[in-house]
Write a protein that holds these residues in place. Structure first.
Motif: not given
Length: 66
Positions: A37-45, A47-53
């Motif tokens: 779950x922690x790894x999933x949250x890290x990957x979601x964050x 991914x969000x940063x990558x989408x913004x860039x």
């Protein structure tokens, strides 16, 4: 009678061992779930940063390049 009590004692010991084993498995599974779950949250964050860039880069491109 002694044989029956001995058999019952063996079965109770087996049941107690099984309960300990299942309790340990459950604890390990809960830990694995927490880590996943922690790894999933890290990957979601991430991914969000990558989408913004990517969105920022696309916004800077001239219209005729799109």
């Amino acid at each position: 009678m002694d044989t029956e009590l001995g058999n019952l004692e063996d079965k109770v010991k087996q049941l107690a061992d099984l309960c300990r084993h299942l309790r340990n498995d459950n604890r390990n599974l809960r830990l694995a779930l927490l880590q996943a779950t922690q790894e999933n949250q890290h990957l979601i964050q991430k991914l969000a940063g990558t989408k913004e860039r990517v969105a920022t880069i696309l916004a800077k491109l001239p219209e005729d390049m799109l």
